[in-house]
Design an enzyme around this catalytic site. Structure first.
Site, PDB file in Angstrom:
ATOM      1  N   GLU A 197      58.504 -12.948 -38.940  1.00  0.00           N
ATOM      2  CA  GLU A 197      59.933 -13.317 -39.032  1.00  0.00           C
ATOM      3  C   GLU A 197      60.157 -14.740 -38.526  1.00  0.00           C
ATOM      4  O   GLU A 197      61.057 -15.010 -37.754  1.00  0.00           O
ATOM      5  CB  GLU A 197      60.756 -12.312 -38.207  1.00  0.00           C
ATOM      6  CG  GLU A 197      60.362 -10.886 -38.536  1.00  0.00           C
ATOM      7  CD  GLU A 197      60.810  -9.827 -37.514  1.00  0.00           C
ATOM      8  OE1 GLU A 197      61.568 -10.182 -36.613  1.00  0.00           O
ATOM      9  OE2 GLU A 197      60.395  -8.668 -37.650  1.00  0.00           O
ATOM     10  N   CYS A 229      68.671  -4.201 -34.427  1.00  0.00           N
ATOM     11  CA  CYS A 229      69.373  -5.335 -33.828  1.00  0.00           C
ATOM     12  C   CYS A 229      70.508  -5.828 -34.707  1.00  0.00           C
ATOM     13  O   CYS A 229      71.558  -6.228 -34.208  1.00  0.00           O
ATOM     14  CB  CYS A 229      68.409  -6.463 -33.500  1.00  0.00           C
ATOM     15  SG  CYS A 229      67.541  -7.151 -34.885  1.00  0.00           S
TER      16      CYS A 229
END
Lengths: 653, 653
Positions: free
Chosen positions: A320, A416
């Site tokens: 990521e 998240c």
């Protein structure tokens, strides 16, 4: 830096802003009506078909209210922290008693789960009580503490109630006692940054200097040699949590070199932007111009070379992370919703310090495109990953594109993004105005009614607009005193023919750092602002390999995309004729009213192609077509299918 | 199936073929001069800067000649197996005594490392003696056995020496006693297919039926429910070897459904093609037309929908696997060299059974492009992964493109490709001719002198050509009897104006399954064959999203590519004008003589672009350019840089 000129701008307290905007209300109303209640069910593991959160259960176990095992990821506590933060912002707008009671129940539970010395973390309390602070690399204790701190500050600001804040002050004191440059303290820093910006927020409400000193310590220590994380894993107590961290590269967490030497955005994009927020905060608080320059360099690297047109970041699905300049693949990127939120938070801080509208241009881009693509119009489905090109058939598990989901997901094991979207929508008001003692910066074109104090003046603002469907807004300003006020109206980078009427009379404003500056004593005045922001073809720097020979469509801050439902399958075969101006079309029924864009082009036709031939010397034919584009933020709200932002251009001689 | 019509064609024994071809000799000479000696050093861990192989050391430990720990991967023994196989083929051409002595030394060592019951595998013998056959999923015991078996058969065929063969017969007997449908035997099959095709080869030299019966058993058992691999991991002895297999999907190893139900190519591409080879073998041996149809369906699925223009396969870097129809990304694919070798082996088997030239078209494509791109012209550097588009800056570790290497690597920890290339080059002769009692199929245009028996006739063939730099070949054929011989000359799919002269006279041949059929009693005759294969633009099926609006260049079997060294940086910004015929140009100095291709086009220019703008409404300018393309197989033999096969097309109204 703390000269009058560099006095930091402040957001208006959320209690004072009432948003009533056609475009945004379809999302912001979701926060209270859908997301907060839905997330409450999620936190309690009551949603069928969604991965269990375990979050409140963990707190109940840690509080001694029940027995059982810890469930979820090591950072699971942050789910409730972000929920509480969203609740706090929602309470600013509307002090809902039953919601507040629910929050108070959770706050009591957190306090019960707090250890005697102030420590809070259900993973380490329940599962690994002996391993506190032994795995900063992966343990997320400081990250989790940061989110709880942010929530506590938000709840205190919203309600004036101190219980949560006091709990978190005890925890923050423990952190300040545990970490620091002094002998006997741990010389470590978080594996996932977040505590730094949270400690600054705690300083802002308590004025207790040690909190920003510790935030600064975490930043200053980061990246010193030998690398803390690489040393930590040599210790006996170190227990690997995530397999993918078995080979750890410090650049992943921006700990490869000291932060002041970091001039390009590297590593995990969310970690990076949260750190940059804190760097901007500390640069301001310590009047550290050198650090501010580092922040500017990082910002420029992102927005000039490493950011998608949608304001998203993180080119690599694996880890990521940021990759390299101009590497912006459209169908395999990560572009996490949280990373765009981080970018918006960083941009807001830079705007507060530097008063430059260019930061808000990017904040607006991130909010209007990636924040919103992260959530479905029903408020119950979320994108973690925000690609710019999706061919659902190829998004298969166990492939290089396994991280790309062709439809929004109900919830995630690592959850998240959804609560981060909720807290961002609930705190949208912080982006609209920025003020100092005598200046009001008007940043975003979102209808609202706002009242606040400007030093000794009481000011009432009312902003009315149908932006982004049209580009006029009316700003009514009332002040109880006739002292001078400066209004700074943002001129966005896409605006053409920007015009201001004051009480019906044209006004030629001076322009400063991208704002139209208007001095006056506004007792009861009306400004009418208008500009043009027609739909346009936009091109990428030719160094962006992925976008060469392609065009995107933008109208104002909105990036547009093609969807299969409007344009048929195989969007890759569409060629847009950029020599014909695209036409705008308001569709009242679609997405509650939206401006769609119609363009002309051709399609590479498969009609005469022998289906048994994969490769052939006969060129496929081209067919005339009409292309329909919708705002990217709304994609995948009708049915699953292909989606495309960068359209091939019909390149003519 | 075993009618006269379906009698399987056979390759000519390698001893009988002498290749002396301008194009291929630059590679085949490397096998003996460079690769075999270099790999010998590798096997002995003597190459500085290359990852240690540990391979011979493991055998020395297993043989009791020294003490120490097992090194390398679980399948490390296959390195020496493939080296021996390459040596065997090399000895067919030239019975080099010192090389043979080296091989005999290794064969003795292997025999010493063999257990009393016939078992050979240094990983399990040294490291996990109690865990034999307990982890078929990951243990690679049967895969390793298969490569050793193939080597033993090759060595026996090359030298007539039985020692290695006899060792392996004992091991094969143990395998046949261990696995099978009978009660008391293990009902398992290999996690990585290979043993199946090897057992067929052992059957071919021994005529011992049980070997193909066991091969058939492995195929028939595969994919039955409950899945063997999923059951195996529930057993106590199961010990995970590869982290990435902690979540195992049977489709990865083609064990998700019985093989006869597999109509599309799925999972790990090398595993798949090795299995398809065995399926074709077994279909033939058991006269199983249903299974042959499955093979045809799998072949068609690959070549019609899942194969790169270079004859490479495996669209996903993750798990090195097939993905879905038409999903052929050019810069993130795996396209393993070994998978193309597997495809060539599968195609060769299908050509032998069906006598259709279309299989050789693909074999040739895989050999001329991906096999050769896998090896540098120095014989010491290798590509595992063969992308069709490389931008070196973006091939970073710890990203989605970490598997893509911009330059050939010296050797690999998992070193399957280099020795696989070596054995393929050393056995290239097997592809040139296929024969039955009275027919000679001429498949590949590679200069050679060959002598062999055709039933009672002794035949001498001499083929001379400068293919692929020109498209004429002269075939001289001598036979000691005047019985009828049928010559079947392959007409490749790219040939235009195919013409045959027999002893100077034009001949109009009948065409059967892609071959020009010529009956005659060739005592001493000369055929001159010519065709045209001009450089051409080739297009992909419009469903291939990655290639839409793009063209590739091919000349004959060779796919061409652009390199940065010829065309400057940013190849993605090049647009080729396909309305102008590409020009061929023979460059004597380049790569030992190569036909390069020159095309016209434009380049998206960055000259007037403000470098601080990532996105902008002003369209970049186009510049006229000349484009130079070289054969893909030669890429990255000059200097590191960008490479591109599919070029954007200047699409005109």
């Amino acid at each position: 830096m703390k000269t009058a000129r560099y006095e930091k701008l402040e957001s208006v307290p959320l209690q004072n802003i009432n948003i009533n905007d056609t475009f945004w209300n379809s999302y912001t109303r979701l926060v209270k009506e859908v997301i907060i209640p839905y997330q409450w069910q999620i936190l309690n593991d009551n949603v069928e078909g969604a991965a269990p959160s375990h979050c409140l259960n963990n707190f109940r176990i840690a509080a001694g209210e029940k027995t059982g095992e810890f469930g979820g990821a090591v950072f699971q506590d942050t789910d409730v922290a972000k929920w509480l933060e969203a609740v706090a912002y929602a309470l600013c707008e509307d002090r809902d008693e039953s919601l507040e009671a629910l929050a108070d129940y959770v706050i009591d539970l957190i306090a019960k789960a707090q250890c005697e010395d102030g420590y809070i973390n259900t993973y380490f309390t329940i599962k690994e009580p002996g391993l506190r602070w032994t795995n900063l690399t992966e343990g997320h204790e400081l990250y989790t503490a940061g989110h709880l701190l942010e929530a506590a500050v938000a709840y205190y600001n919203a309600t004036g109630k101190r219980k949560f804040l006091d709990s978190m002050i005890r925890f923050a004191d423990l952190i300040c006692d545990t970490f620091g440059k002094e002998q006997g303290k741990k010389h470590g820093y978080p594996g996932h940054q977040e505590i730094e910006l949270a400690l600054v927020k705690l300083y802002e409400v308590t004025k207790e200097r040690k909190y920003i000193d510790t935030a600064k310590y975490f930043l200053d220590e980061r990246g010193n040699m030998p690398n803390y994380f690489l040393e930590e894993r040599k210790t006996k107590q170190y227990k690997l949590i995530f397999q993918e961290f078995s080979k750890y590269e410090p650049i992943y967490s921006q700990s490869h070199i000291p932060i002041r030497q970091q001039l390009t955005a590297e590593g995990h994009a969310v970690r990076a932007t949260y750190m940059y927020c804190a760097m901007a905060d500390i640069a301001y608080e310590y009047e550290d111009l050198e650090l501010l320059k580092v922040c500017e360099s990082l910002w420029n690297n992102i927005v000039d070379k490493r950011m998608y047109i949608t304001g998203s970041i993180g080119s690599s699905g694996y880890l990521e992370r940021f990759t390299t300049d101009y590497d912006l693949p459209n169908d395999s990127n990560y572009s996490e919703t949280c990373a765009s939120i981080g970018l918006a938070l960083f941009g807001l801080r830079m705007a507060k310090i530097t008063r430059q509208s260019k930061y808000i241009d990017i904040v607006e881009r991130a909010l209007y495109n990636t924040l919103l693509s992260g959530i479905g119009l029903n408020g119950k489905e979320f994108f973690y990953v925000n690609p710019l090109e999706v061919w659902p058939d190829s998004c298969l598990p166990d492939t290089s594109k396994a991280h790309v989901k062709p439809v929004r997901q109900k919830w995630f094991g690592v959850a998240c993004c959804p609560p981060n979207i909720a807290r961002t929508l609930a705190s949208l008001g912080q982006y609209i105005y920025l003020v100092d003692k005598e200046t009001i910066y008007v940043n975003l074109f979102i209808s609202n009614n706002t009242t606040f104090k400007l030093e000794d003046k009481s000011v009432k603002l009312s902003l009315k607009t149908n932006f982004p469907n049209n580009n006029n807004f009316k700003l009514n300003i009332n002040s109880n005193k006739d002292n001078k006020i400066t209004l700074a109206l943002r001129i966005p980078d896409y605006a053409e023919n920007y015009k201001i009427l004051i009480n019906g009379e044209p006004f030629a404003a001076g322009i400063e750092k991208g704002y139209a500056m208007i001095d006056g004593s506004f007792i009861d005045d009306t400004l009418e602002v208008s500009f043009e922001a027609p739909a346009k073809f936009i091109y990428a720097n030719p160094k962006v390999r992925a976008d060469a020979g392609k065009a995107a469509i933008m109208k104002g801050p909105l990036v547009y995309c093609l969807e299969e439902v409007d344009n048929g399958e195989n969007l890759s075969g569409i060629l847009v004729d950029t020599s014909i101006k695209p036409k705008e079309h308001f569709e009242e029924e679609l997405f509650g009213g939206v401006t769609t864009v119609i363009a002309k082009g051709k399609r590479i036709s498969g009609k005469n192609w022998d289906t048994h031939r994969l490769y052939c010397e006969h060129k496929p034919k081209l067919e005339e077509i009409t292309i329909k584009a919708i705002p990217y933020c709304y994609w995948c709200n009708r049915k699953q299918g292909e989606m495309l932002v960068w359209i091939k251009e019909l390149l003519k001689d």
